[in-house]
Design a protein around this motif. Structure first.
Motif, mmCIF file in Angstrom:
data_model
loop_
_atom_site.group_PDB
_atom_site.id
_atom_site.type_symbol
_atom_site.label_atom_id
_atom_site.label_comp_id
_atom_site.label_asym_id
_atom_site.label_seq_id
_atom_site.Cartn_x
_atom_site.Cartn_y
_atom_site.Cartn_z
ATOM 1 N N SER A 63 42.085 49.134 52.776
ATOM 2 C CA SER A 63 41.942 47.334 52.256
ATOM 3 C C SER A 63 41.180 46.761 53.430
ATOM 4 C CB SER A 63 43.841 47.930 53.555
ATOM 5 O OG SER A 63 43.230 48.024 54.717
ATOM 6 N N LYS A 64 41.679 45.774 53.289
ATOM 7 C CA LYS A 64 40.825 45.109 53.693
ATOM 8 C C LYS A 64 40.168 44.996 55.039
ATOM 9 C CE LYS A 64 40.264 41.761 49.917
ATOM 10 N NZ LYS A 64 40.188 40.172 49.424
ATOM 11 N N PRO A 79 49.354 47.988 52.732
ATOM 12 C CA PRO A 79 48.630 47.366 53.081
ATOM 13 C C PRO A 79 48.515 45.893 53.544
ATOM 14 C CG PRO A 79 48.809 46.918 51.288
ATOM 15 C CD PRO A 79 49.719 47.995 51.095
ATOM 16 N N GLU A 80 47.296 45.095 54.288
ATOM 17 C CA GLU A 80 47.498 43.378 54.443
ATOM 18 C C GLU A 80 46.946 42.465 53.967
ATOM 19 O OE1 GLU A 80 46.418 43.607 58.807
ATOM 20 O OE2 GLU A 80 47.296 45.652 59.834
ATOM 21 N N TYR A 89 38.505 50.613 45.614
ATOM 22 C CA TYR A 89 40.561 51.803 44.809
ATOM 23 C C TYR A 89 39.851 52.341 43.967
ATOM 24 C CZ TYR A 89 41.399 48.703 40.765
ATOM 25 O OH TYR A 89 40.947 48.116 39.702
#
Length: 123
Positions: free
Chosen positions: A49-50, A77-78, A37
């Motif tokens: 995000s992942k 985001p997850e 970020y």
């Protein structure tokens, strides 16, 4: 109980995000929270995000324009909550560094207007 598999960020999206951040010399990528970020004065303004989705924080008018122009959504985001000031960068737009550089610059200028967050004291 089976262990949760750690999800790693797709390499292609990570490389594109790094190129985007590098396009503005004064920026650098942080990864304090386990994902890349950008931040200034304690305010995050872009992230990857992942799952491999990029979010960019924009002021209201620019955010509304981006959402319509790129048929995008507010960033979620997850796992995590909806980030109401962030837009989701469509993956096909992620390869257009010049266009995204404009939005990342707008985002940087926006966070410069926010009051700096106080630094947290280390225990």
């Amino acid at each position: 109980m089976p262990r949760k598999e750690k999800k790693s960020i797709p390499a292609e999206q990570l490389e594109l995000y790094e190129k985007l951040v590098e396009s503005i010399p004064e920026l650098e990528i942080n990864s304090t929270f386990g994902f890349p970020y950008t931040s200034l004065n304690g305010h995050m303004f872009s992230l990857l995000s992942k799952s491999g989705f990029v979010g960019i924080r924009l002021p209201k008018q620019e955010r509304e324009t981006f959402l319509k122009k790129y048929n995008s959504t507010i960033y979620k985001p997850e796992p995590g909550p909806l980030l109401k000031e962030y837009v989701t960068v469509p993956n096909d737009l992620l390869t257009d560094i010049e266009t995204l550089k404009k939005y990342l610059s707008i985002s940087l200028e926006y966070v410069k207007t926010l009051k700096p967050k106080p630094a947290k004291k280390k225990k």
